[in-house]
Design a protein around this motif. Sequence first.
Motif, PDB file in Angstrom:
ATOM      1  N   GLY A  94       0.842  -1.184   0.000  1.00 36.79           N
ATOM      2  CA  GLY A  94       0.000   0.000   0.000  1.00 36.79           C
ATOM      3  C   GLY A  94       0.880   1.238   0.000  1.00 36.79           C
ATOM      4  N   LYS A  95       0.258   2.384   0.063  1.00 36.25           N
ATOM      5  CA  LYS A  95       0.972   3.659   0.042  1.00 36.25           C
ATOM      6  C   LYS A  95       1.489   3.992   1.443  1.00 36.25           C
ATOM      7  N   ASP A  96       2.736   4.475   1.517  1.00 34.81           N
ATOM      8  CA  ASP A  96       3.304   4.894   2.791  1.00 34.81           C
ATOM      9  C   ASP A  96       2.743   6.249   3.201  1.00 34.81           C
ATOM     10  N   VAL A  97       2.449   6.387   4.495  1.00 35.79           N
ATOM     11  CA  VAL A  97       2.004   7.650   5.076  1.00 35.79           C
ATOM     12  C   VAL A  97       2.931   7.933   6.246  1.00 35.79           C
ATOM     13  N   MET A  98       3.453   9.158   6.307  1.00 32.99           N
ATOM     14  CA  MET A  98       4.389   9.540   7.364  1.00 32.99           C
ATOM     15  C   MET A  98       3.754  10.611   8.248  1.00 32.99           C
ATOM     16  N   LEU A  99       4.011  10.520   9.571  1.00 30.01           N
ATOM     17  CA  LEU A  99       3.566  11.537  10.519  1.00 30.01           C
ATOM     18  C   LEU A  99       4.709  11.852  11.478  1.00 30.01           C
ATOM     19  N   PRO A 100       4.794  13.106  11.938  1.00 30.52           N
ATOM     20  CA  PRO A 100       5.822  13.444  12.934  1.00 30.52           C
ATOM     21  C   PRO A 100       5.385  12.943  14.307  1.00 30.52           C
ATOM     22  N   ILE A 101       6.212  12.093  14.921  1.00 28.82           N
ATOM     23  CA  ILE A 101       5.885  11.509  16.220  1.00 28.82           C
ATOM     24  C   ILE A 101       7.060  11.747  17.156  1.00 28.82           C
ATOM     25  N   ASN A 102       6.749  12.187  18.380  1.00 30.30           N
ATOM     26  CA  ASN A 102       7.763  12.480  19.377  1.00 30.30           C
ATOM     27  C   ASN A 102       7.975  11.240  20.232  1.00 30.30           C
ATOM     28  N   VAL A 103       9.127  10.601  20.067  1.00 23.50           N
ATOM     29  CA  VAL A 103       9.462   9.409  20.846  1.00 23.50           C
ATOM     30  C   VAL A 103      10.566   9.726  21.850  1.00 23.50           C
ATOM     31  N   GLY A 147      11.750  13.066  22.612  1.00 27.19           N
ATOM     32  CA  GLY A 147      11.814  14.479  22.955  1.00 27.19           C
ATOM     33  C   GLY A 147      11.854  15.381  21.733  1.00 27.19           C
ATOM     34  N   THR A 148      12.023  14.798  20.573  1.00 34.05           N
ATOM     35  CA  THR A 148      12.033  15.533  19.312  1.00 34.05           C
ATOM     36  C   THR A 148      11.169  14.776  18.311  1.00 34.05           C
ATOM     37  N   SER A 149      10.372  15.497  17.566  1.00 35.08           N
ATOM     38  CA  SER A 149       9.528  14.839  16.565  1.00 35.08           C
ATOM     39  C   SER A 149      10.380  14.258  15.454  1.00 35.08           C
ATOM     40  N   GLU A 150      10.050  13.035  15.076  1.00 38.63           N
ATOM     41  CA  GLU A 150      10.680  12.361  13.950  1.00 38.63           C
ATOM     42  C   GLU A 150       9.583  11.831  13.042  1.00 38.63           C
ATOM     43  N   SER A 151       9.897  11.679  11.781  1.00 37.71           N
ATOM     44  CA  SER A 151       8.927  11.184  10.825  1.00 37.71           C
ATOM     45  C   SER A 151       8.873   9.656  10.895  1.00 37.71           C
ATOM     46  N   TYR A 152       7.667   9.135  11.170  1.00 40.37           N
ATOM     47  CA  TYR A 152       7.455   7.690  11.240  1.00 40.37           C
ATOM     48  C   TYR A 152       6.390   7.284  10.237  1.00 40.37           C
ATOM     49  N   ARG A 153       6.571   6.095   9.674  1.00 44.77           N
ATOM     50  CA  ARG A 153       5.564   5.522   8.785  1.00 44.77           C
ATOM     51  C   ARG A 153       4.438   4.985   9.669  1.00 44.77           C
ATOM     52  N   VAL A 154       3.186   5.298   9.295  1.00 44.33           N
ATOM     53  CA  VAL A 154       2.024   4.831  10.056  1.00 44.33           C
ATOM     54  C   VAL A 154       0.997   4.211   9.113  1.00 44.33           C
ATOM     55  N   LEU A 155       0.287   3.245   9.626  1.00 45.07           N
ATOM     56  CA  LEU A 155      -0.815   2.590   8.925  1.00 45.07           C
ATOM     57  C   LEU A 155      -0.448   2.112   7.519  1.00 45.07           C
ATOM     58  N   ARG A 156       0.735   1.559   7.378  1.00 45.31           N
ATOM     59  CA  ARG A 156       1.144   0.978   6.098  1.00 45.31           C
ATOM     60  C   ARG A 156       0.463  -0.387   5.963  1.00 45.31           C
ATOM     61  N   ILE A 189      -1.014  -4.872   8.637  1.00 39.03           N
ATOM     62  CA  ILE A 189      -0.959  -3.428   8.819  1.00 39.03           C
ATOM     63  C   ILE A 189       0.199  -3.091   9.745  1.00 39.03           C
ATOM     64  N   GLU A 190       1.066  -2.204   9.273  1.00 38.24           N
ATOM     65  CA  GLU A 190       2.137  -1.673  10.113  1.00 38.24           C
ATOM     66  C   GLU A 190       1.571  -0.415  10.776  1.00 38.24           C
ATOM     67  N   MET A 191       1.184  -0.534  12.041  1.00 43.99           N
ATOM     68  CA  MET A 191       0.564   0.591  12.742  1.00 43.99           C
ATOM     69  C   MET A 191       1.531   1.768  12.832  1.00 43.99           C
ATOM     70  N   ILE A 192       2.770   1.486  13.175  1.00 42.89           N
ATOM     71  CA  ILE A 192       3.865   2.449  13.208  1.00 42.89           C
ATOM     72  C   ILE A 192       5.123   1.633  12.982  1.00 42.89           C
ATOM     73  N   ASP A 193       6.190   2.271  12.532  1.00 42.64           N
ATOM     74  CA  ASP A 193       7.420   1.556  12.173  1.00 42.64           C
ATOM     75  C   ASP A 193       7.640   0.273  12.983  1.00 42.64           C
ATOM     76  N   ASP A 194       7.630  -0.848  12.287  1.00 39.71           N
ATOM     77  CA  ASP A 194       7.942  -2.169  12.841  1.00 39.71           C
ATOM     78  C   ASP A 194       7.004  -2.654  13.943  1.00 39.71           C
ATOM     79  N   HIS A 195       5.784  -2.172  13.981  1.00 38.28           N
ATOM     80  CA  HIS A 195       4.761  -2.675  14.897  1.00 38.28           C
ATOM     81  C   HIS A 195       3.547  -3.053  14.046  1.00 38.28           C
TER      82      HIS A 195
END
Length: 181
Positions: free
Chosen positions: A91-100, A102-111, A132-138
């Motif tokens: 499917g299409k990759d979707v990225m969102l900024p997620i703070n893990v 202390g700084t937001s990083e771009s993570y792939r979500v709902l792949r 479904i990859e809920m968030i990187d590697d999960h």
Amino acid sequence: MAKSVPNPVNSADDVPALPKLPKPLQSVDVDQPIPFKLTPAAEQLPRTWTFINRYNDQPITLTCMVGCTANHDRDMERAQYPEDIWCQTNGKDVMLPINVTGTSESYRVLRMTMNCIPFSSKMSERLPHVTIEMIDDHWIDGLDPDGLATVISTLSSQLDRLREAHATLIDVRAEYRRHAA
């Protein structure tokens, strides 16, 4: 006789109109199949190809699931364990900024990937299924149509709550600005 005191609350005419929320692009009917857009290469007939079974050196001919975009060239070049063969459509990759940290990083979500592992030890993976990859590697693995409908319903309910929170946030911020001014 009581003296009339002006009402300190602004009248409804003083409140700016709230912007209308966008309508969802489309609603999800969990009883209907989800349209899955195939890539131009995948719109062709499923590929049939042969590989050598690494256990017994015998050839096995396999037809990919419809829409398979996996490159099976390496599978055909040398002997393979049958359980390592699988078809996949991404499917299409979707990225969102997620703070893990202390700084937001771009993570792939709902792949989403549609997979078929024809020689899997799990019978359910031998049929096309969705992961479904809920968030990187999960991951949520091995979703059949009913399981996928459950995930869609769950996410849709949460999306409805997010839309409600969005409308409330607009109201709260407008009220905050009025009192801060």
